[in-house]
Write an enzyme that holds these catalytic residues in place. Structure first.
Site, PDB file in Angstrom:
ATOM      1  N   ASP A  99     -10.163   3.910   4.773  1.00  0.00           N
ATOM      2  CA  ASP A  99     -10.564   2.508   4.575  1.00  0.00           C
ATOM      3  C   ASP A  99     -12.088   2.392   4.432  1.00  0.00           C
ATOM      4  OD1 ASP A  99      -8.599   0.586   4.313  1.00  0.00           O
ATOM      5  OD2 ASP A  99      -8.207   0.442   6.467  1.00  0.00           O
ATOM      6  N   GLN A 149      -3.995  -0.989  10.169  1.00  0.00           N
ATOM      7  CA  GLN A 149      -3.963  -2.300   9.502  1.00  0.00           C
ATOM      8  C   GLN A 149      -4.609  -3.361  10.398  1.00  0.00           C
ATOM      9  OE1 GLN A 149      -2.850  -2.931   6.283  1.00  0.00           O
ATOM     10  NE2 GLN A 149      -3.628  -4.998   6.605  1.00  0.00           N
ATOM     11  N   LYS A 180       0.825  -1.208   0.000  1.00  0.00           N
ATOM     12  CA  LYS A 180       0.000   0.000   0.000  1.00  0.00           C
ATOM     13  C   LYS A 180       0.862   1.263   0.000  1.00  0.00           C
ATOM     14  CE  LYS A 180      -3.777  -2.252   2.534  1.00  0.00           C
ATOM     15  NZ  LYS A 180      -4.406  -2.441   3.845  1.00  0.00           N
TER      16      LYS A 180
END
Ligand code: NAD
Length: 296
Positions: free
Chosen positions: A121, A98, A54
């Site tokens: 997200d 994460q 990412k």
């Protein structure tokens, strides 16, 4: 029928090119580059791999990143204090914690502690709620990436029967919400299956569009679908493979070889949905930097 391949690497590269141009324009107008703050708790190797992918991808399009690495013993209070600092910082546009987190930390509490205006997200209840009522929002990256694949390949969802296998908060559930809404991205009659569904074949056999995000290799076989189905395989599973240098290979949740003889379109694993998830993270980070979803 031999299915046409949905090439996530290709579509993600096009999205990345567009974002790179948009970032260049944004910075050209005198703004600082977008900034994504990643938070990693512990040393899970898969998480480290995802974060590397990412952050590299972000930097490739001009989005700056930093990773705050906390020990897996970090307390909920310490973690939330870190996040609060990022919430308050004008230098941070997007925050990504994460997942998964160690068991002693509540995923819900941690996600809710992120400022929803920086939740790139799209996991915060504010953003999920707005998704459910058709308000501008940060869409969860994997479902957003799948929509982009549909758009690129002109695969219609209107009046189709979409079956989503898997009901997680990050993939299956938001995917089903989007497809079921009566707006441009949806208009599908939507069925959602999960591990408590009694006979998933009863549903999958009737799918025009089948999206599978269960984390179960080989779950969907050719005899479970009808001719011409569009198959989107979200699953990423590590299977032991002594012939590979790493000792494993990645497979999805679907029997690709069997399904490709019956489907009209199909995503491979790897190279299908995965690259799109990363591309949509970058898109959300740019939207956050521009305050496009939540104007200030
Ligand atoms: P999860 O474990 O949170 O949820 C799995 C869901 O599948 C649950 O709703 C469960 O009830 C359902 N399920 C499990 N076994 C089933 C069965 N036999 N029949 C029907 N339903 C079943 O998983 P997740 O985080 O949504 O991830 C799912 C898969 O997608 C994993 O393999 C994950 O690695 C992968 N994933 C890929 C991407 C990507 O970018 N390609 C992104 C996120 C997750």
């Amino acid at each position: 029928m031999t299915a046409k391949l949905i090439d996530g690497n290709l579509v993600a590269a096009l999205v990345r090119d567009q974002i790179r141009n948009d970032v260049r324009d944004w910075v050209g107008q005198g703004n600082r580059p977008p900034f994504l703050q990643v938070v990693q708790v512990g040393n899970d190797p898969a998480s480290s791999t995802y974060i590397r992918a990412k952050t590299r991808a972000c930097e490739d399009v001009g989005i700056e990143t930093a990773t705050a690495h906390l020990p897996d013993t970090v307390s909920a209070l310490e973690l939330k204090q870190q996040i609060q600092g990022f919430n308050e910082s004008d230098a941070v546009d997007g925050i990504l914690v994460q997942l998964p987190l160690p068991d002693h930390l509540s995923q819900h509490d941690v996600i809710e502690s992120i400022d929803y205006r920086k939740d790139v997200d799209g996991f915060h209840p504010m953003n999920v709620g707005r998704l459910a009522v058709d308000q501008p929002t940060f869409r969860s990256c994997t479902p957003a990436g799948i929509l982009e694949l549909f758009r690129h390949y002109s695969i219609p969802t209107k009046s189709k029967h979409a079956v989503v296998v898997g009901a997680s908060n990050i993939v299956g559930s938001p995917m089903a919400i989007i497809l079921s809404r009566e707006n441009a991205s949806g208009k599908a009659t939507t069925t959602i299956c999960h591990k408590y569904t009694r006979d998933i074949t009863r549903h999958t056999i009737d799918a025009d569009i089948l999206i599978v995000a269960a984390g179960q290799p080989g779950l969907i076989k050719a005899e479970m679908v009808k001719e011409g189905v569009v198959v989107i395989d979200v699953g990423i599973n590590r299977i032991a493979d002594e012939t590979s240098e790493k000792g494993y290979r990645l497979v999805g949740d679907c029997d690709f070889e069997g399904l490709k003889e019956k489907a009209s379109w199909i995503t491979p694993v790897p190279g299908g949905v995965g690259p799109m998830t990363v591309a949509m993270l970058m898109k959300n980070t740019l939207l956050a930097a521009k305050h496009s979803i939540y104007p200030r």
